[in-house]
Scaffold this motif. Structure first.
Motif, PDB file in Angstrom:
ATOM      1  N   HIS A 104       0.821  -1.205   0.000  1.00  0.00           N
ATOM      2  CA  HIS A 104       0.000   0.000   0.000  1.00  0.00           C
ATOM      3  C   HIS A 104       0.862   1.265   0.000  1.00  0.00           C
ATOM      4  CE1 HIS A 104      -3.270  -2.781   0.967  1.00  0.00           C
ATOM      5  NE2 HIS A 104      -4.082  -1.819   0.615  1.00  0.00           N
ATOM      6  N   ALA A 105       1.912   1.254   0.795  1.00  0.00           N
ATOM      7  CA  ALA A 105       2.796   2.423   0.844  1.00  0.00           C
ATOM      8  C   ALA A 105       3.418   2.679  -0.524  1.00  0.00           C
ATOM      9  CB  ALA A 105       3.894   2.213   1.892  1.00  0.00           C
ATOM     10  N   GLU A 106       3.785   1.606  -1.201  1.00  0.00           N
ATOM     11  CA  GLU A 106       4.422   1.757  -2.512  1.00  0.00           C
ATOM     12  C   GLU A 106       3.413   2.256  -3.545  1.00  0.00           C
ATOM     13  OE1 GLU A 106       7.850  -0.552  -5.066  1.00  0.00           O
ATOM     14  OE2 GLU A 106       6.941  -1.531  -3.327  1.00  0.00           O
ATOM     15  N   PHE A 107       2.190   1.708  -3.512  1.00  0.00           N
ATOM     16  CA  PHE A 107       1.161   2.163  -4.451  1.00  0.00           C
ATOM     17  C   PHE A 107       0.865   3.650  -4.248  1.00  0.00           C
ATOM     18  CE2 PHE A 107      -3.359   3.233  -4.941  1.00  0.00           C
ATOM     19  CZ  PHE A 107      -3.455   3.147  -6.319  1.00  0.00           C
ATOM     20  N   LEU A 108       0.845   4.092  -2.995  1.00  0.00           N
ATOM     21  CA  LEU A 108       0.522   5.491  -2.698  1.00  0.00           C
ATOM     22  C   LEU A 108       1.704   6.429  -2.923  1.00  0.00           C
ATOM     23  CD1 LEU A 108      -1.560   4.911   0.554  1.00  0.00           C
ATOM     24  CD2 LEU A 108      -2.449   5.489  -1.709  1.00  0.00           C
ATOM     25  N   GLY A 109       2.863   5.858  -3.249  1.00  0.00           N
ATOM     26  CA  GLY A 109       4.038   6.691  -3.489  1.00  0.00           C
ATOM     27  C   GLY A 109       4.664   7.238  -2.229  1.00  0.00           C
ATOM     28  N   VAL A 110       4.380   6.573  -1.096  1.00  0.00           N
ATOM     29  CA  VAL A 110       4.929   7.022   0.189  1.00  0.00           C
ATOM     30  C   VAL A 110       6.374   6.563   0.333  1.00  0.00           C
ATOM     31  CG1 VAL A 110       4.664   6.933   2.690  1.00  0.00           C
ATOM     32  CG2 VAL A 110       2.643   6.869   1.229  1.00  0.00           C
ATOM     33  N   MET A 111       6.582   5.286   0.073  1.00  0.00           N
ATOM     34  CA  MET A 111       7.897   4.680   0.269  1.00  0.00           C
ATOM     35  C   MET A 111       7.871   3.294  -0.368  1.00  0.00           C
ATOM     36  SD  MET A 111       9.754   3.910   3.959  1.00  0.00           S
ATOM     37  CE  MET A 111       9.724   5.609   4.510  1.00  0.00           C
ATOM     38  N   SER A 112       8.992   2.838  -0.901  1.00  0.00           N
ATOM     39  CA  SER A 112       9.031   1.493  -1.477  1.00  0.00           C
ATOM     40  C   SER A 112       9.077   0.458  -0.357  1.00  0.00           C
ATOM     41  CB  SER A 112      10.257   1.332  -2.381  1.00  0.00           C
ATOM     42  OG  SER A 112      11.431   1.286  -1.590  1.00  0.00           O
ATOM     43  N   ARG A 113       8.664  -0.760  -0.678  1.00  0.00           N
ATOM     44  CA  ARG A 113       8.713  -1.830   0.326  1.00  0.00           C
ATOM     45  C   ARG A 113      10.141  -2.043   0.811  1.00  0.00           C
ATOM     46  NH1 ARG A 113       6.248  -7.196  -1.841  1.00  0.00           N
ATOM     47  NH2 ARG A 113       7.455  -6.544  -3.652  1.00  0.00           N
ATOM     48  N   THR A 114      11.075  -1.976  -0.119  1.00  0.00           N
ATOM     49  CA  THR A 114      12.488  -2.181   0.238  1.00  0.00           C
ATOM     50  C   THR A 114      12.943  -1.141   1.239  1.00  0.00           C
ATOM     51  OG1 THR A 114      12.838  -3.002  -2.005  1.00  0.00           O
ATOM     52  CG2 THR A 114      14.801  -2.494  -0.711  1.00  0.00           C
ATOM     53  N   GLU A 115      12.588   0.128   0.981  1.00  0.00           N
ATOM     54  CA  GLU A 115      12.934   1.212   1.912  1.00  0.00           C
ATOM     55  C   GLU A 115      12.301   0.987   3.270  1.00  0.00           C
ATOM     56  OE1 GLU A 115      13.522   5.722   0.830  1.00  0.00           O
ATOM     57  OE2 GLU A 115      11.912   4.852  -0.387  1.00  0.00           O
ATOM     58  N   MET A 116      11.012   0.608   3.262  1.00  0.00           N
ATOM     59  CA  MET A 116      10.290   0.382   4.503  1.00  0.00           C
ATOM     60  C   MET A 116      10.966  -0.694   5.338  1.00  0.00           C
ATOM     61  SD  MET A 116       6.434  -1.148   5.108  1.00  0.00           S
ATOM     62  CE  MET A 116       7.007  -2.864   4.946  1.00  0.00           C
ATOM     63  N   LEU A 117      11.330  -1.792   4.685  1.00  0.00           N
ATOM     64  CA  LEU A 117      11.953  -2.905   5.408  1.00  0.00           C
ATOM     65  C   LEU A 117      13.308  -2.502   5.983  1.00  0.00           C
ATOM     66  CD1 LEU A 117      11.021  -5.840   2.987  1.00  0.00           C
ATOM     67  CD2 LEU A 117      10.104  -5.443   5.276  1.00  0.00           C
ATOM     68  N   SER A 118      14.085  -1.777   5.198  1.00  0.00           N
ATOM     69  CA  SER A 118      15.426  -1.406   5.677  1.00  0.00           C
ATOM     70  C   SER A 118      15.349  -0.369   6.796  1.00  0.00           C
ATOM     71  CB  SER A 118      16.279  -0.866   4.526  1.00  0.00           C
ATOM     72  OG  SER A 118      15.735   0.344   4.037  1.00  0.00           O
ATOM     73  N   MET A 119      14.320   0.465   6.786  1.00  0.00           N
ATOM     74  CA  MET A 119      14.214   1.521   7.784  1.00  0.00           C
ATOM     75  C   MET A 119      13.675   1.019   9.130  1.00  0.00           C
ATOM     76  SD  MET A 119      12.150   5.157   7.577  1.00  0.00           S
ATOM     77  CE  MET A 119      13.086   5.717   6.171  1.00  0.00           C
ATOM     78  N   PHE A 120      12.679   0.139   9.071  1.00  0.00           N
ATOM     79  CA  PHE A 120      11.980  -0.227  10.297  1.00  0.00           C
ATOM     80  C   PHE A 120      12.165  -1.678  10.752  1.00  0.00           C
ATOM     81  CE2 PHE A 120       9.255   3.126   8.340  1.00  0.00           C
ATOM     82  CZ  PHE A 120       9.353   4.085   9.341  1.00  0.00           C
TER      83      PHE A 120
END
Length: 457
Positions: free
Chosen positions: A179-195
């Motif tokens: 959902h974050a990637e579809f909305l242009g918030v953040m890519s899944r890869t970025e999300m995983l590496s950040m949190f």
């Protein structure tokens, strides 16, 4: 902790609003207070997700959101929905006084609101739309990676985006990432590496970093809202108290040892079809009430349709027109018994007229079973819902596993809401207009030919 928070801030982990302000009193009067506030919040965000329990009115909210995007921008909005849900949405739009056009390709698009099935996306030009709505957006998990990627890439430049689905499993971080990637918030890869940190050798096992939990849910709450009932955001639950859900576990005794592995359970299912179908037919044929029968195998579907005189079968190989007509006829009461699979009709349909269902063979997917039950057990249901889970003694305690997973799911959703409700409640109820913060990082150099003589020196 301070350093980590600084890192999060530098990464712009909280998505600023990119939409527009609409007075809640100008939204459709038939919407409940919590629905109007959610629509208003989603319009202000510009790109948002509504994770709401079944029956909370996601269809009405997304139609009102889409209509306001059309009014403000003058552009067209495309709603994507599962098969048969599109017709249901058109009817609900008409109740609001809005016309939604059913489309099979870009040639069918008319000014305003347009709707199509996910499978038809390749017949459209996404860049021509000012807004897009994904209805039942969690079904993206059921699609191939190709279609998921196509959706994300096709609408990457669409100014206004809304995704609506039921509450995700809190540990299904890939769904949140989608959902974050579809909305242009953040890519899944970025999300995983950040949190997150990778948990063991399995590629799907990710867990939140201990010190990142609050930051993660604060990030989610900046673009998504989570609720199972209105009181999760501080609104009254009037009309949203569900009747009892009764689950009956029918275990048919057959010869053979209980299955211990997945392959053994699948073999046991195939070898006990006749017994399970007979047990289901006896239950369904003993009543004249509407009945929904879920199965997992094609042979189960065929035998059930033969054993229940007034049953209509909907299977994967049927033409889309037959599937759609049968599902809508069942909703209208023209069909008493519908036999199908959760993978075909388990998402999006509103069948509160029916309060009895049976599972003749349970899927190993908790989400599919959960969603299938929610076609009838949803807000608006007035009667106790009776669910008959029919298994053989060789299949093991499948129904018990489903109940255990349901309890686990409820506990996890409560945790998820606990983390986000204060943030989202304050944001949604706020009447102040939010403006995206602009932080200049580079000085502008004005070319000489643009400077007036007064400033040239």
């Amino acid at each position: 902790m301070g350093t980590y928070e600084s890192f999060i801030q530098n990464k712009r982990a909280v998505m600023p609003p990119s939409g527009f302000h609409v007075d809640r009193d100008k939204l459709h009067s038939s919407l409940f207070d919590f629905q109007r506030d959610l629509v208003r919040w989603a319009l202000l965000r510009g790109r948002a997700a509504i994770f709401a329990g079944t029956g909370l009115g996601k269809t009405r909210m997304q139609i009102e959101w889409a209509m306001n995007v059309h009014r403000i921008t003058g552009g067209d909005v495309l709603l994507l929905a599962p098969l048969a849900v599109a017709s249901q949405t058109i009817r609900e739009g008409a109740e609001l006084g809005y016309e939604i056009h059913m489309c099979r390709s870009q040639d069918d698009v008319k000014p305003g609101l347009n709707i199509t099935n996910y499978e038809m996306l390749h017949h459209f030009e996404p860049v021509l739309f000012e807004g897009v709505v994904l209805d039942e957006s969690s079904i993206l998990k059921s699609f191939t990676g190709k279609i998921r990627t196509e959706l994300i890439e096709s609408f990457a430049f669409t100014p206004y985006r809304l995704a609506c689905t039921a509450t995700p499993a809190p540990n299904d971080f890939m769904e949140i990432g989608n959902h974050a990637e579809f909305l242009g918030v953040m890519s899944r890869t970025e999300m995983l590496s950040m949190f997150f940190v990778h948990d063991g050798g399995e590629t799907q096992k990710w867990r939140l970093k201990g010190h990142a939990e609050d930051a993660f849910w604060r990030w989610v709450a900046s673009w998504g809202v989570v609720l199972e009932k209105p009181s999760d955001l501080g609104y009254p639950d009037d009309g949203y108290i569900l009747p009892p859900l009764n689950i009956y576990d029918h275990v048919i005794e057959v010869e053979g040892e209980p299955a211990k592995t997945l392959s053994q359970r699948q073999r046991a299912r195939k070898e006990t079809v006749a017994e399970r179908v007979a047990a289901c037919a006896e239950i369904v044929n003993a009543t004249d009430k509407p009945f929904l029968v879920w199965c997992d195998l094609n042979v189960e579907s065929e035998m059930l349709a033969a054993a229940i005189p007034d049953a209509v079968e909907v299977k994967g190989s049927d033409k889309p027109s037959h599937k759609e007509k049968a599902m809508l006829d069942f909703a209208a009461g023209k069909i008493r018994v519908l036999v199908t699979k959760p993978s075909i009709a388990g998402f999006g349909m509103n069948w509160q007229h029916c309060a009895d269902m049976a599972f003749v063979g349970l899927s190993d997917s908790f989400e599919q079973v959960f969603q299938a039950i929610r076609r009838c057990y949803r807000f608006g249901q007035r009667q106790p819902v009776n669910v008959h889970m029919i298994t053989s003694s060789r299949e093991g305690v499948v129904a018990e596993n489903i109940k255990r997973k349901e309890d686990d799911f409820r506990k996890m959703v409560s945790e998820m809401i606990k983390y986000t409700k204060d943030i989202t409640s304050e944001s949604i109820r706020s009447t102040e207009r939010e403006v995206a913060e602009y932080v200049p990082k580079q000085p502008i150099i004005i070319p000489s030919w643009l400077r007036s003589e007064r400033f040239a020196s």
